[in-house]
Design a protein around this motif. Structure first.
Motif, short mmCIF file in Angstrom:
data_model
loop_
_atom_site.label_atom_id
_atom_site.label_comp_id
_atom_site.label_asym_id
_atom_site.label_seq_id
_atom_site.Cartn_x
_atom_site.Cartn_y
_atom_site.Cartn_z
N HIS A 46 -2.49 -13.52 7.74
CA HIS A 46 -3.82 -13.32 7.18
C HIS A 46 -4.32 -14.67 6.67
O HIS A 46 -3.60 -15.39 5.98
N PHE A 47 -5.55 -14.99 6.99
CA PHE A 47 -6.15 -16.25 6.55
C PHE A 47 -7.29 -15.93 5.58
O PHE A 47 -8.22 -15.20 5.92
N TYR A 48 -7.19 -16.49 4.38
CA TYR A 48 -8.19 -16.28 3.34
C TYR A 48 -9.08 -17.52 3.24
O TYR A 48 -8.58 -18.65 3.26
N ILE A 49 -10.38 -17.30 3.14
CA ILE A 49 -11.29 -18.40 2.87
C ILE A 49 -12.39 -17.89 1.93
O ILE A 49 -13.06 -16.90 2.23
N ASN A 50 -12.47 -18.53 0.76
CA ASN A 50 -13.35 -18.06 -0.32
C ASN A 50 -13.11 -16.58 -0.57
O ASN A 50 -12.00 -16.19 -0.86
N HIS A 51 -14.12 -15.73 -0.42
CA HIS A 51 -13.90 -14.32 -0.74
C HIS A 51 -13.74 -13.45 0.51
O HIS A 51 -14.02 -12.25 0.48
N ARG A 52 -13.26 -14.05 1.60
CA ARG A 52 -13.01 -13.30 2.82
C ARG A 52 -11.55 -13.42 3.25
O ARG A 52 -10.88 -14.40 2.92
N CYS A 53 -11.08 -12.43 3.99
CA CYS A 53 -9.70 -12.44 4.49
C CYS A 53 -9.72 -11.94 5.94
O CYS A 53 -10.23 -10.86 6.23
N TYR A 54 -9.14 -12.74 6.84
CA TYR A 54 -9.16 -12.42 8.26
C TYR A 54 -7.75 -12.22 8.80
O TYR A 54 -6.89 -13.08 8.63
N PRO A 55 -7.48 -11.08 9.47
CA PRO A 55 -6.22 -10.94 10.21
C PRO A 55 -6.33 -11.75 11.50
O PRO A 55 -7.21 -11.51 12.33
N MET A 56 -5.45 -12.73 11.68
CA MET A 56 -5.63 -13.71 12.74
C MET A 56 -5.13 -13.22 14.10
O MET A 56 -4.12 -12.50 14.19
N GLN A 57 -5.85 -13.65 15.14
CA GLN A 57 -5.48 -13.37 16.52
C GLN A 57 -5.43 -14.68 17.30
O GLN A 57 -6.16 -15.62 16.99
N ARG A 58 -4.59 -14.72 18.33
CA ARG A 58 -4.49 -15.93 19.15
C ARG A 58 -5.87 -16.34 19.65
O ARG A 58 -6.61 -15.53 20.20
N GLY A 59 -6.21 -17.61 19.45
CA GLY A 59 -7.50 -18.10 19.88
C GLY A 59 -8.54 -18.13 18.77
O GLY A 59 -9.66 -18.60 19.00
N ASP A 60 -8.20 -17.67 17.58
CA ASP A 60 -9.13 -17.77 16.46
C ASP A 60 -9.21 -19.23 16.01
O ASP A 60 -8.19 -19.89 15.80
N LEU A 61 -10.42 -19.72 15.85
CA LEU A 61 -10.66 -21.10 15.46
C LEU A 61 -11.52 -21.13 14.21
O LEU A 61 -12.58 -20.50 14.16
#
Length: 293
Positions: A46-61
């Motif tokens: 999981h990648f957090y940036i400021n007040h968001r959190c993204y479950p990462m997938q191959r190819g996410d930039l």
């Protein structure tokens, strides 16, 4: 140094990394004094940036500006592979032209949003081609290797900016609502006194639950997070030319000595030196500022 120290200094103009991690790990929210390109290749993260959190997938930039706090949470021991490139503003200036501002994808979007796109297979292959060129030339001592590194980096940045110009990707955001609302409350009241009791009352929760959930998803205590946001506000005010005394109180500090000490510890230089550095940097910032979004 405290494990909650969240200002990660980058020394070189260009820092390229392609690490593999095979253990669970979580970083605290942190920032760099440089821009960052982050390409996710594999893992359960999981990648957090400021007040968001993204479950990462191959190819996410992702593209991350120096003002944006971020962190990674490695959820298991699956092999975690990514490429990160940190770039100083002065370095990207040297690669840019009057017609082509290569910082556009970082600077010309709302803070904390528009950071992420998902690359299709052909785009990912293009990106990996140029990162491979950078990786090879950056480690070489052969004649012209530095020129080849810069050329590959410029090509990479052109591609990334082109893709972000036409970004319509809507990522999945899984940040818990309570954590997001806590961050928003802190931003709104950053110049005022903020206590755990006030937050608990605001969200009709007991203070232990608020504190525990916030630490779980940010890696920081509420106190450390609030301090970091106040320092960020202070940096903006110093850049605008406000006096150091006024900056102290306008950024939520009630004690001048504590402000000087905290700022110097977190940023690495005193408020006075920071102001001089930023004013000099602003004077050379002559690139066009047209927003392409």
């Amino acid at each position: 140094m405290s494990s909650e120290y969240f200002y990660d200094l980058i020394e070189p103009e260009l820092l390229y990394r392609h690490p593999l991690t095979t253990y669970q790990y979580e970083s605290s929210y942190h920032r760099h004094n440089a821009y960052e390109i982050y390409l996710f290749l594999q893992g359960h993260v999981h990648f957090y940036i400021n007040h968001r959190c993204y479950p990462m997938q191959r190819g996410d930039l992702l593209v991350i500006s120096p003002e944006e706090m971020h962190r990674t949470l490695i959820l298991d021991e699956t092999e975690y592979e990514r490429i990160t490139i940190n770039l100083k503003k002065t370095y990207v200036y040297q690669l840019s032209t009057v017609m082509t501002n290569l910082l556009s994808c970082f600077d010309h979007r709302p803070d904390g949003s528009g950071n992420i796109i998902h690359l299709q297979d052909d785009q990912l292959n293009q990106l990996l081609y140029w990162t491979h060129q950078i990786e090879e030339s950056a480690d070489s001592n052969l004649y012209g290797a530095d020129v080849q590194t810069n050329a590959a980096m410029a090509q990479l940045l052109v591609l990334i900016n082109q893709w972000f110009q036409h970004n319509s990707f809507v990522p999945q955001d899984i940040m818990p609502e309570l954590v997001r609302k806590t961050m928003e409350y802190i931003e709104k009241h950053i110049t005022q006194s903020i206590t755990l009791g006030q937050l608990a009352e605001e969200f009709y929760m007991n203070s232990t639950s608020v504190s525990r959930l916030f630490k779980k998803h940010t890696g920081l205590t509420l106190r450390s997070y609030i301090l970091g946001r106040r320092i960020e506000l202070a940096k903006l005010l110093l850049t605008d030319g406000m006096s150091i005394t006024d900056v102290c109180y306008q950024s939520g500090f009630s004690d001048y000595a504590n402000f000087i000490r905290s700022f110097t510890k977190i940023v690495g230089i005193s408020p006075g030196k920071y102001m001089k550095h930023r004013q000099a940097e602003v004077r050379i910032d002559l690139l066009p500022k047209t927003d392409y979004h």
